[in-house]
Structures are given as structure tokens and as C-alpha cells.
Design an enzyme around this catalytic site. Structure first.
Site, PDB file in Angstrom:
ATOM      1  N   HIS A 183      -5.643   2.781  -4.389  1.00 52.28           N
ATOM      2  CA  HIS A 183      -5.786   3.013  -2.745  1.00 52.28           C
ATOM      3  C   HIS A 183      -6.264   4.527  -2.577  1.00 52.28           C
ATOM      4  O   HIS A 183      -5.920   5.294  -1.684  1.00 52.28           O
ATOM      5  CB  HIS A 183      -4.403   2.703  -2.462  1.00 52.28           C
ATOM      6  CG  HIS A 183      -4.452   2.467  -0.767  1.00 52.28           C
ATOM      7  ND1 HIS A 183      -5.255   1.862  -0.146  1.00 52.28           N
ATOM      8  CD2 HIS A 183      -3.387   3.270   0.188  1.00 52.28           C
ATOM      9  CE1 HIS A 183      -4.774   1.791   1.113  1.00 52.28           C
ATOM     10  NE2 HIS A 183      -4.002   2.644   1.274  1.00 52.28           N
ATOM     11  N   ASP A 241       0.753  -1.270  -0.073  1.00 54.07           N
ATOM     12  CA  ASP A 241      -0.123  -0.035   0.108  1.00 54.07           C
ATOM     13  C   ASP A 241       0.780   1.193  -0.111  1.00 54.07           C
ATOM     14  O   ASP A 241       2.064   0.990   0.541  1.00 54.07           O
ATOM     15  CB  ASP A 241      -0.919   0.089   1.467  1.00 54.07           C
ATOM     16  CG  ASP A 241      -1.962  -0.983   1.226  1.00 54.07           C
ATOM     17  OD1 ASP A 241      -2.217  -1.913   0.213  1.00 54.07           O
ATOM     18  OD2 ASP A 241      -2.917  -1.044   2.128  1.00 54.07           O
ATOM     19  N   ASP A 242       0.170   2.457  -0.643  1.00 55.51           N
ATOM     20  CA  ASP A 242       0.556   3.696  -0.286  1.00 55.51           C
ATOM     21  C   ASP A 242       1.754   4.160  -1.251  1.00 55.51           C
ATOM     22  O   ASP A 242       2.224   5.365  -1.105  1.00 55.51           O
ATOM     23  CB  ASP A 242       1.225   3.901   1.090  1.00 55.51           C
ATOM     24  CG  ASP A 242       0.248   3.925   2.071  1.00 55.51           C
ATOM     25  OD1 ASP A 242      -0.862   3.629   1.869  1.00 55.51           O
ATOM     26  OD2 ASP A 242       0.477   3.732   3.487  1.00 55.51           O
ATOM     27  N   HIS A 300      -5.574   9.018  -0.373  1.00 57.65           N
ATOM     28  CA  HIS A 300      -5.273   8.288   0.822  1.00 57.65           C
ATOM     29  C   HIS A 300      -6.629   9.006   1.945  1.00 57.65           C
ATOM     30  O   HIS A 300      -6.378   8.920   3.140  1.00 57.65           O
ATOM     31  CB  HIS A 300      -4.108   8.427   1.536  1.00 57.65           C
ATOM     32  CG  HIS A 300      -3.654   7.185   2.428  1.00 57.65           C
ATOM     33  ND1 HIS A 300      -4.151   7.141   3.824  1.00 57.65           N
ATOM     34  CD2 HIS A 300      -3.203   6.088   2.263  1.00 57.65           C
ATOM     35  CE1 HIS A 300      -3.771   6.212   4.337  1.00 57.65           C
ATOM     36  NE2 HIS A 300      -3.124   5.426   3.452  1.00 57.65           N
ATOM     37  N   HIS A 333       3.713  -2.531   2.984  1.00 59.29           N
ATOM     38  CA  HIS A 333       4.071  -0.958   2.466  1.00 59.29           C
ATOM     39  C   HIS A 333       5.177  -0.959   1.729  1.00 59.29           C
ATOM     40  O   HIS A 333       6.283  -1.333   2.180  1.00 59.29           O
ATOM     41  CB  HIS A 333       3.901  -0.112   3.573  1.00 59.29           C
ATOM     42  CG  HIS A 333       2.492   0.021   4.300  1.00 59.29           C
ATOM     43  ND1 HIS A 333       2.219  -0.965   5.348  1.00 59.29           N
ATOM     44  CD2 HIS A 333       1.280   0.692   4.103  1.00 59.29           C
ATOM     45  CE1 HIS A 333       0.962  -0.857   5.713  1.00 59.29           C
ATOM     46  NE2 HIS A 333       0.270   0.278   5.104  1.00 59.29           N
TER      47      HIS A 333
END
Length: 720
Positions: A124, A73-74, A128, A225
Site C-alpha cells: 500500500h 488497508d493501512d 501512503h 481497514h
């Protein structure tokens, strides 16, 4: 054009603020979900991590046994994503990356690499954002913009979505379920997790491995991540975890492969990819705009501080020299020329104040084709020493040239028809002519109609802006303007340069610059005070300042050759014109940037910090104001309106400069803008000076006269 530029600038800042400062920066696991969960179907809460919240019946899917989908993620992150991809390539493992739209826009090459190397890609959100807490319009914006950016960067679209701050199905709340249902209606499959490495906590490599290791043989969707901070522990854990799990019989695959879904990621058409590339371009433009604004902000701040420091230091030095003797007191008579066009409202007060002067004068009123009986008003007064000349309307420069031709004396004072002189103003104005190098003298123009808010603001500008600048120009010997309201000249100097010109709209600035280039020195005599009528409406103020500013630009361009000349002309060019260019052209052009950035800071940054910066700026302005008012012998009371001036008056002045510059660059010819007269200065305004102030001023002048008399025995002493 200015409106379009401001709209584009505001749009770029709004885009940058939204994409960089409105989303949650905390890691996914840092925000724990809370709230009721009775609306979540039991089949979902107890089901698998891949959810299809269809309208008929919600369903979910579990990974196949001994199958692990590693998800990141991210990202993408320019430091850590390439290292993760290198590690996965070395381990021959495919993973799924849930990317943030803004990060894809910043690093599209990494998104392309993810797709090119066979990894799966999902969304995603755009910034965010927590989909369970934002309104539907923003959900749509978050997903639509993310999809567009992904299409522009990689040429593919994806229905896979991982909501930020989500975890496993059992942790879903009613709000989470509502957002998942909304996403399904928009065409998305929600991907949650079964294992959380908690690498965002950075608990140590061993703990990350422990958190990521399945307890049995069930399939897993593992959350890790590739962005959001130091991912050294994530890389170290993967380096050991993948071989270990392979040895236990686990295989690694993408999310769709682990739950046996058809390939979800599909190529997009040319139109969709072009739109995505346009969004990426807009975001990069907004980033670049903010970078440029940052530098411009520093430049504007530096110029503002530099101007404040320079003017205050110069004013302090100038104040120490205010009683410097120019030589023998000048007692010869003076010709006062009053150009008048439709000045019947204030011409009587102006002429009477001149006749009441304590210095011998002849007054020539040149009526420039007035239609309101201005000449008749003056003639009806039958004042001794006052002459009226009538001519066809030809403009102010022509009227002044007519007065010069009729003048009887070498020393000439030029006065606007709405200006009232103090009794000693003419005498004070001509004293510097004792120095044969002085060709012109600027007096101290004061605002007479200062009772209203607009009048107070102009009063502050005259005292703090104009007069502080004149003190600096006087010391630097580069005075660019002798104001038309109160100025003294040598007639021979004016004749030598051909009199006044009408090629610019600021004939006083053009004339002053021409005198400087001819080798004459122009000085400032603060004690020669005259009271002028300022515009009483914003529209009138705009017209007046627009003419002034445009005329000044014309004069600067006309006399640009002074930059490379020597002597007095060179001082005007390299000192005076440079100062005007920096502080009266460039700084006002930069000032709207400061205001727009301040609004940006209040909305998207730390309002307290922005407020403190503004308070510091105001403190600087108030400090300058107090010092300038003290130097000019003014009461500081009007300075209470200075903070209000920053919100209306200052912007008006900046817009005037901007419009003048655009008009000049466009090559347009601005017509003369005449100000409406109100006749507010009906009598010589002695009442505008308090008794205490007047007494102090008389004592100062008496002391100065005494010093002059001591230096030059036998000279006449003027007591005021």
C-alpha cells in the site's frame, strides 16, 4: 567528525520527516478522484478489480462467483491488526493485507504473523502516498522501499499493489491509469475493490455490514481497514458478516485465489532480506534519533531559560549593590603591565590612555620579541613613568611574569596591547582592593571597533553575555576569569601561587581559577571600563574564540579538583565550574540540535508554530539585551542586529565550542592563535560614549563618591 555527525543527524531527520510527515494521513475513501478518464480503456473501466496493465493489451480479472476477498488497508497496527488476525483465525478465513512500508518497519512482527498465518500480503506504498499525483522518482522510491522493508521483515516479496485513495475500476481517471501503467512496468499488479465497507467513516456496525454485503452472487473484493483509527466497528461487523455470508454460500479467500492467479508472494534471497533489514534499522534509528533530539531540545530550552532567569535576577541584585563601599578609597600607586608582541598598530593609543589615568601609575611595557618595532614605538613617545623591557619571545604568561618581577607596587593592573583605558578606569579597578580578601578584580571590557555588523555582534556578546555572567559570578563569589584586557591583581597573591602559568591557552582563566583555589575573592567592577579591539573578520574571530574556548576547557580540567574543595575553592568548583560546564560547554553543544530541529520543523511540521517558538526565543534575547544595555549605560541601537546574529554569529560560536571539545577529547594540542591588530583605537575613545551618557555616568560616580565620603569622613572624594 562534527561534519559527519551533522550529516548523519540531518539524514536521520530527513528520513523521519519523509516517512512520518510527507504522506497523506486521510483514509483511502476520504480523497475522491477527479479528472478526465478518456484515456482509461473501456475494458478496464468496465472490468474486474485486479488489473494487469501490460504493454500489449491491458486486461483485468474478476473474482469467481460467490467468492469474497476481504482486504485490509493501512496496517499493520499494533492494536487492531492482532485483533483482526485473531478474529480471522477463529472464523477460519484467509484475507489479504495491503500494508504501508513505514508501518511494517515499525511493527515487523505483525507482518511476519500475517504471512505465517497464511494470509496474503500486498503493498500500500511506503508512506501512503497518492501514486497518481507524485513524480516517477517518488513512485519508484515508494514501491522499492516498501518491497525492501517487506523483504527484511518477512523474507518475502509481493507483486500485489493497492494504490492509496483508489476505489473501483469505474472511478479510474487518466492520472490513475497512468500510475497503474507505470506500476505494471515496474512489475506490479494493481488490486482495486468492488465493495467499500466505508468503515473509515465509522458509520455504525449495521451500516458497515450493509456496505459490505453483496447484492447478488458475484464475487467481490471487499475493502476494510485494520489501522488508521478506532476499528471497533470493523471487528464487530466482521464478527457478524462472515457467518452470515457463509450461510449464503459465499466462501472467503485471498485475492489471488479469488481470480485464480498463481501464488504471487515469493520468498527472497539473503541479500535482499539483509538490505531490507538495513532499511528497517535505519528507520528505527531515525525514530530513536528524533526521540533523543526531543529530550535534548527540552534540555536546551530549559538551560536557556534557566540561564536567562539566573543572569537577569543576579544582574538586578548586582545593580543594587554597585555603589557598595569596599572601605577607605584606595589611593596607592599602581603598576600597569602591558605584554606586547607585534602590537605596533595600537600600542601608542594603549600607553597614552594609561599615562592619562587620573590615578598614579607606572607603566611597564614588556616587548616579547616583537618584530614590528613595538618597543621602538613606545620608547619614541618618551612618556613619563613608562618603562620598556625587551625579552626574547617566550609567550604572554612569561611576559607578564617579567613585568611582575619589575613591578614597584603591590597593586598590579594587566592590560592587553590593543586596549585603551578610560581616564578613571585604573582608579575604579583598584577600589575593591580596600577589602583585604579581594585578590583580583575584573574590569568591564568594551568593544571599540563596533561599527560593522561583526563588531556589533561582538559588542552585544560582550554586554549581554560576558558582563551579565560576570555579575552573576560576582554575587556567587566564583569568578572564573579576569579578562586579560582589563584586570587588577595583588602582586603578593600572584607570587603566592607562582605567577602565571603557560600550561593552558587561557592564561587569564587559569590565573583567576588558581587565585580562587588559593582562597582569594575575585570581584567585578563594572565602572572600570576599557576599550578593546575585537576581531574584524570571521576567520580572526574563529581563531580568537577557538583559543579562548580550548584554553577554558584546559583550565577547567586543570582545576577540576575545586569541585570537592571547601571555602573559596569550593565556590569556584561547585558554582563557577558547574556553570561553565552547563552553559558554556553543554548548551553550545546542544544548540546546533535546536537549529537542525528548527529546520526540520519548518519543512515537515507546522512552520507557524516553529516561527512562534523562534519569535519567543528572540523576544527573550531582546529583553535580556535591553536590560543588559541599560545596566551598562549603552544605547540599545545595536540590538537591531540581534535577529541576524542568530543565523551566522551564534552558529559560529557553537561550532567553535564543538571543535574545541572534539580537539580536547582527541588529545590534540592547540597552538597559540594570535589575532591580527588593526589599530582601530587610535585615541582614548571618549567619543564612543555619548555626552548624555557620560554626564549620567559622572553624576552616578559623583553620587557614589559622596556616599563613600560620608561613610568614611576625611577620605578623598573622586569626581571622575
Amino acid at each position: 567528525m562534527l561534519t559527519v555527525l551533522l550529516v548523519c543527524l540531518s539524514g536521520a531527520l530527513l528520513l523521519h520527516g519523509y516517512t512520518h510527515h510527507l504522506y497523506g494521513t486521510a483514509p483511502d475513501g476520504a480523497a475522491t478522484a477527479g479528472g478526465p478518464h478518456n484515456a482509461v480503456p473501456a475494458a478496464i473501466a468496465n472490468g474486474g478489480p485486479v488489473i494487469d496493465a501490460g504493454t500489449a493489451s491491458a486486461r483485468s480479472a474478476r473474482p469467481k462467483p460467490r467468492t469474497i476477498a476481504i482486504t485490509f488497508d493501512d496496517g499493520p497496527d499494533p492494536v487492531w491488526t492482532p485483533k483482526v488476525l485473531d478474529l480471522l483465525k477463529a472464523q477460519k478465513v484467509k484475507a489479504t493485507f495491503f500494508v504501508i512500508g513505514t508501518e511494517v518497519a515499525a511493527h515487523p512482527e505483525l507482518a511476519r504473523r500475517i504471512v505465517a498465518e497464511g494470509h496474503q500480503i500486498g503493498l500500500h506504498t511506503f508512506t501512503h502516498a497518492n501514486l497518481s499525483t507524485i513524480p516517477d522518482w517518488r513512485r519508484s522510491l515508494e514501491l522499492r522501499q516498501s518491497q525492501l522493508i517487506l523483504a527484511g521483515a518477512t523474507g518475502v516479496s509481493t507483486p500485489l499493489l493497492r494504490p492509496p485513495y483508489s476505489s473501483g475500476p469505474s472511478a479510474l481517471t487518466n492520472a490513475d491509469w497512468s500510475s497503474i501503467e507505470w506500476a505494471r512496468h515496474a512489475g506490479y499488479l494493481t488490486v482495486l475493490t468492488t465493495l467499500d465497507s466505508e468503515d473509515w467513516r465509522r458509520p455504525g456496525t449495521a451500516q458497515v455490514i450493509a456496505n459490505s454485503t453483496p447484492k447478488g452472487t458475484a464475487g467481490q473484493v471487499l475493502l476494510m481497514h485494520d489501522a488508521g483509527g478506532d476499528r471497533t466497528q470493523t471487528l464487530a461487523a466482521l464478527q457478524k458478516l462472515i457467518p452470515t455470508l457463509k450461510a449464503r454460500g459465499f466462501r472467503f479467500a485471498t485475492v489471488s485465489d479469488t481470480v485464480a492467479l498463481p501464488q504471487p508472494v515469493q520468498p527472497v534471497g539473503v541479500v535482499e532480506r539483509s538490505r531490507g533489514m538495513a532499511v528497517i534499522g535505519a528507520m528505527r534509528l531515525s525514530d530513536g534519533t528524533l526521540d533523543v533530539l526531543g529530550w535534548l531540545l527540552y534540555a536546551a530550552g530549559a538551560l536557556s531559560v534557566l540561564r536567562a532567569v539566573a543572569t537577569v535576577i543576579a544582574a538586578k541584585r548586582h545593580a543594587r549593590e554597585r555603589y557598595w563601599s569596599w572601605g577607605e578609597p584606595v589611593t596607592e600607586p599602581v603598576t600597569v603591565i602591558v605584554p606586547a608582541y607585534n602590537e605596533s598598530a595600537g600600542i601608542e593609543a594603549a600607553v597614552r590612555s594609561l599615562v592619562a589615568s587620573d590615578h598614579p601609575v607606572e607603566v611597564i611595557v614588556v616587548d616579547d620579541g616583537s618584530s614590528d618595532g613595538t618597543a621602538d614605538v613606545v620608547e619614541s613617545l618618551r612618556l613619563p613613568g613608562v618603562q620598556v623591557i625587551r625579552q626574547q619571545n617566550a609567550g604572554k604568561p612569561a611576559a607578564l611574569n617579567t613585568g611582575l618581577q619589575a613591578a614597584s607596587y603591590e597593586l598590579v593592573v594587566m592590560v592587553d596591547g590593543d586596549t585603551v583605558f578610560e581616564e578613571d578606569a585604573v582608579r575604579m579597578l583598584v577600589q575593591p582592593f580596600a577589602d583585604p580578601s579581594v585578590g583580583a578584580v575584573s574590569g568591564n571590557a568594551k568593544v571599540g571597533n563596533r561599527k560593522g555588523l561583526l563588531g556589533r555582534w561582538q559588542h552585544i556578546e560582550y554586554v549581554v553575555g560576558f558582563n551579565l555572567d560576570r555579575r552573576l559570578f560576582d554575587l556567587a563569589e566564583c569568578m572564573p576569569t579576569v579578562p586579560g584586557a582589563v584586570g587588577g591583581f595583588r602582586r603578593s597573591a600572584l607570587q603566592r601561587i607562582g605567577g602565571l602559568s603557560d600550561v593552558t591557552l587561557a592564561e587569564d582563566t587559569d590565573l583567576t581559577m588558581a587565585l580562587c583555589r588559593d582562597g582569594w575573592r575575585v570581584v567585578y567592577e563594572e565602572r572600570a571600563r576599557a576599550w578593546t579591539e575585537a576581531p574584524a573578520s570571521l576567520g580572526a574571530l574563529w581563531r580568537q574564540r577557538y583559543r579562548w574556548c580550548y584554553g577554558t576547557l584546559q583550565a577547567m580540567w586543570k582545576h577540576r579538583g575545586a569541585w570537592v574543595q571547601r571555602g573559596q575553592a569550593g565556590k569556584l568548583g561547585r558554582r563557577g565550574l558547574t556553570y561553565l560546564l552547563l552553559f558554556q560547554v553543554l548548551l553550545p553543544l546542544l544548540a546546533p540540535v535546536v537549529d537542525v530541529f528548527a529546520l526540520y520543523g519548518l519543512v515537515f511540521l507546522n512552520p507557524l508554530r516553529v516561527g512562534l517558538v523562534w519569535a519567543g526565543f528572540m523576544a527573550l534575547q531582546v529583553g535580556m539585551g535591553l536590560y543588559a544595555f541599560r545596566l551598562d549605560g549603552e544605547k540599545p541601537g545595536p540590538l537591531w542586529s540581534l535577529p541576524l546574529q542568530q543565523f551566522v554569529y551564534r552558529q559560529l560560536m557553537y561550532l567553535v565550542v564543538s571543535q574545541s571539545v572534539f580537539t580536547a577529547l582527541a588529545g590534540s594540542r592547540l597552538r597559540w592563535q594570535r589575532m591580527e591588530r588593526y589599530g582601530s583605537l587610535a585615541v582614548p575613545p571618549a567619543s564612543l560614549t555619548s555626552p548624555a551618557e557620560g554626564g549620567d555616568r559622572r553624576r552616578r560616580e559623583g553620587s557614589a563618591a559622596g556616599r563613600r565620603s560620608k561613610d568614611f569622613p576625611g577620605s578623598r572624594t573622586f569626581t571622575g
